[in-house]
Write an enzyme that holds these catalytic residues in place. Sequence first.
Site, mmCIF file in Angstrom:
data_model
loop_
_atom_site.group_PDB
_atom_site.id
_atom_site.type_symbol
_atom_site.label_atom_id
_atom_site.label_comp_id
_atom_site.label_asym_id
_atom_site.label_seq_id
_atom_site.Cartn_x
_atom_site.Cartn_y
_atom_site.Cartn_z
ATOM 1 C CG HIS A 54 43.494 23.353 32.206
ATOM 2 N ND1 HIS A 54 44.469 22.304 32.330
ATOM 3 C CD2 HIS A 54 42.525 23.380 33.436
ATOM 4 C CE1 HIS A 54 43.945 21.482 33.468
ATOM 5 N NE2 HIS A 54 43.015 22.357 33.982
ATOM 6 C CG ASP A 86 47.385 21.589 30.885
ATOM 7 O OD1 ASP A 86 47.265 22.898 30.874
ATOM 8 O OD2 ASP A 86 46.235 21.000 30.758
ATOM 9 C CB SER A 137 44.257 21.315 37.166
ATOM 10 O OG SER A 137 43.413 20.380 36.108
HETATM 11 N N1 ARG Z 1 39.718 18.064 31.794
HETATM 12 C C1 ARG Z 1 40.845 18.896 32.523
HETATM 13 C C2 ARG Z 1 40.191 19.334 33.743
HETATM 14 O O1 ARG Z 1 39.395 19.071 34.186
HETATM 15 C C3 ARG Z 1 41.564 19.780 31.437
HETATM 16 C C4 ARG Z 1 40.462 20.745 31.179
HETATM 17 C C5 ARG Z 1 41.129 21.731 30.072
HETATM 18 N N2 ARG Z 1 41.279 21.550 28.750
HETATM 19 C C6 ARG Z 1 40.055 21.753 27.802
HETATM 20 N N3 ARG Z 1 40.112 21.574 26.719
HETATM 21 N N4 ARG Z 1 39.104 22.326 28.395
HETATM 22 O O2 ARG Z 1 40.400 20.658 34.140
HETATM 23 N N1 ASP Z 2 41.662 18.767 34.722
HETATM 24 C C1 ASP Z 2 41.150 18.815 36.194
HETATM 25 C C2 ASP Z 2 41.481 20.310 36.776
HETATM 26 O O1 ASP Z 2 41.054 21.355 36.299
HETATM 27 C C3 ASP Z 2 41.619 17.639 36.927
HETATM 28 C C4 ASP Z 2 40.776 16.528 36.914
HETATM 29 O O2 ASP Z 2 39.548 16.635 36.715
HETATM 30 O O3 ASP Z 2 41.258 15.446 37.059
HETATM 31 O O4 ASP Z 2 41.330 20.280 38.106
#
Ligand code: ARG
Ligand code: ASP
Length: 717
Positions: free
Chosen positions: A85, A220, A647
């Site tokens: 991502h 990921d 991330s």
């Molecule tokens: N929640 C994670 C972070 O804040 C992964 C986000 C990417 N994935 C998604 N389905 N949007 O970035």
């Molecule tokens: N998914 C998040 C990021 O992109 C990490 C988190 O918020 O825990 O940095």
Amino acid sequence: MKNLKHLFLFLFLCLNAVAQQGGMWLPNLLKGDRETEMKNLGMKLTAEQIYSVNKSSLKDAVPQFDGGCTAEVISNKGLILTNHHCGFDAIQNHSTVEHDYLRDGFWAYKMEDELANPDMVVTFVVRIEDVTSKVLEGTTGLTEADKQKKIQSTIAELTKSLPKEAWQDNLIKTFYDGNQYIRFVTETFKDIRLVGAPPSSIGKFGSDTDNWVWPRHTGDFSIFRIYADKNNRPATYSKDNVPYTPKYFFPISIKGVKENDFTMVMGYPGRTQEYLPSYAVEQLVNTLNPAKIEVRDAALKVQDRFMRKDQAIKIQYASKYASIANYWKKWIGETKGLKKSNAIVEKQKFEAALTAKINAAGKQSEYGQLLSDFEKNYSAIRDYALARDLFTEVVLRNTELLQTGYKLYQLEQLYTNKGEQAFTDRKNTLHKGIDAFYKDYNNEVDKNVFEQLIAIYAQRLPKAFLPSTLENLNATQMAQDIYSTSALTNLEAFRKMLEGDTATVLAKMNQDKGYQLVKSIADAYLQKVAPKFDELNLKNMATQRTYMKAIVELSPKSARIFPDANSTLRVTYGKVKGYKPTDAVYYEPFTTLDGVMEKYVPGDYEFDVPQKLIELHQQKNYGRYANTQGKMPVAFIATNHTTGGNSGSPALDAEGNLIGCNFDRVWEGTMSDVFYSPEICRNIMVDARYILFIIDKFANAQNLINELKIISPKKKK
Ligand code: ARG
Ligand code: ASP
């Protein structure tokens, strides 16, 4: 009686062991309490191995990735690992309907095939030092506004003057809300090439349904390579550039970890607000989060409807959709978690205890007003903060036409405030980003988004701030009028509008219906909301600084008062650990490929699985990457305190070997940015063995496997 005493002592120690966790620490300040604590948790490294001024250390292998994520160097030829991502935009940019790397994945089997990404950067930290006294020099006695101005100009001046090499930068950031200033000397590399990415059905498996959720089965990750000039220094893209030779890179361990093993994560957490007062948390939970969620909810529903029926739109909007959905979902989880954990009441208790300490220390004159100041200011700022969030979400963030229109609005402002030359300069830079913008723009999609969002804006904005153009709004009619005529709806018309001398351009802009609307909304916001918001916000920031100072000053020396995240390099550590999300339920800390197959829904846009992966699973063709039960590990969780920006961060074992790549947090713990709880806050990492398995068995990229330093378990004799 004696047994009871022992029991209490034992319970106390257990509680302490849990409570000890959490915190994002500066890597140069680990010596002492932190190092001891880490060693007690099982770490085999020294603080000096993590951060050293003179020798290569772990921090030399942990750059910030493209501003918002983290990466880690994994070979001596500049190979870096981050999340899928985090590489998503780049992967998407190289994708077309014919060569869809998002759908099919991408692998460079030779260096010549690696794909350049013109604007991508990766930034290393060279050294870190405290510059608080330099930054605060000459600020005593100034009013708050003047003090902040002076600090800003001192920072700007020091950033230029503090000694560094020509290819390096100085970055000065505040810690503890203005109580401490730290300088980072950095090196930014600008030739970063895409090397490998799994298909989205692996790298984004579970997509938005599984996002922020455990148990998780997402692979990921994506791989890039840093290129440097012949002297191993940063340089913009050139075919003559060579793979970067790092000062340090991580060996990758496939030995595996068990529950309760030590683990740590290094990276660039973006923003946390762990020391907000109860009044601010209340506002977040009851006013601000609900408004932001409502706006994004509406935008997402529209985009989803279009993406599902049209593959080209799906590619155009995939990245935008994912990023809107990400925080939409996070705010929902955060709001729930803050309610469930009684964060407001807990903060009030903390405040009562602090007040008692203030009184006991006889510090009423210095700190006695803090909480009543907060109460007054947060109540005064509520409507302004709501208006600001609505403006940000509707105009700046989620309606593309308004977003572009606002850039033109700034252009006109520049002309009014700074004159012709500033106007022309900005106009020229505007041209640059605009091609990429319209490549992914669909007028029908945005028109429908607009119709929904503008209605919410008109309805939710406190009436006193509403621009006259939105009184008695007919959103459908307005969408029709604007999207059928405005030059903001396509690239050619947009370019045409910017042709000609300044007066002509301004005249054309001001005849455009889309621009007229943006201008009326922005004028109303900048006149009726922004000045008062800024004034109250400045007060809150000043109070927060003093509040933070009081907390640090009145806590025992041994208290673990970690600084909030601010996009600088940090270390967080803890244990691999499951958790109890609800009554009678325990979540184990590891997932496996079996779980991917359990979630598999053929053809589904979130839970499809590539044929090749199904076969590898059937044949149990896991090579040396299986766990001790013969299963293929996928993801795991631990008590590391992470946030957005972490991330792609390296997850390390007790020896400092790479065991995973951080990418998310668990649903029940998403409130950790405001209220960290060691019981339920967990970070989620892809297991390094899954990453290697995908590279090796799925993609057959032996060129990459051969570049890595893989640490296997000792063979039993
Ligand atoms: N929640 C994670 C972070 O804040 C992964 C986000 C990417 N994935 C998604 N389905 N949007 O970035
Ligand atoms: N998914 C998040 C990021 O992109 C990490 C988190 O918020 O825990 O940095």
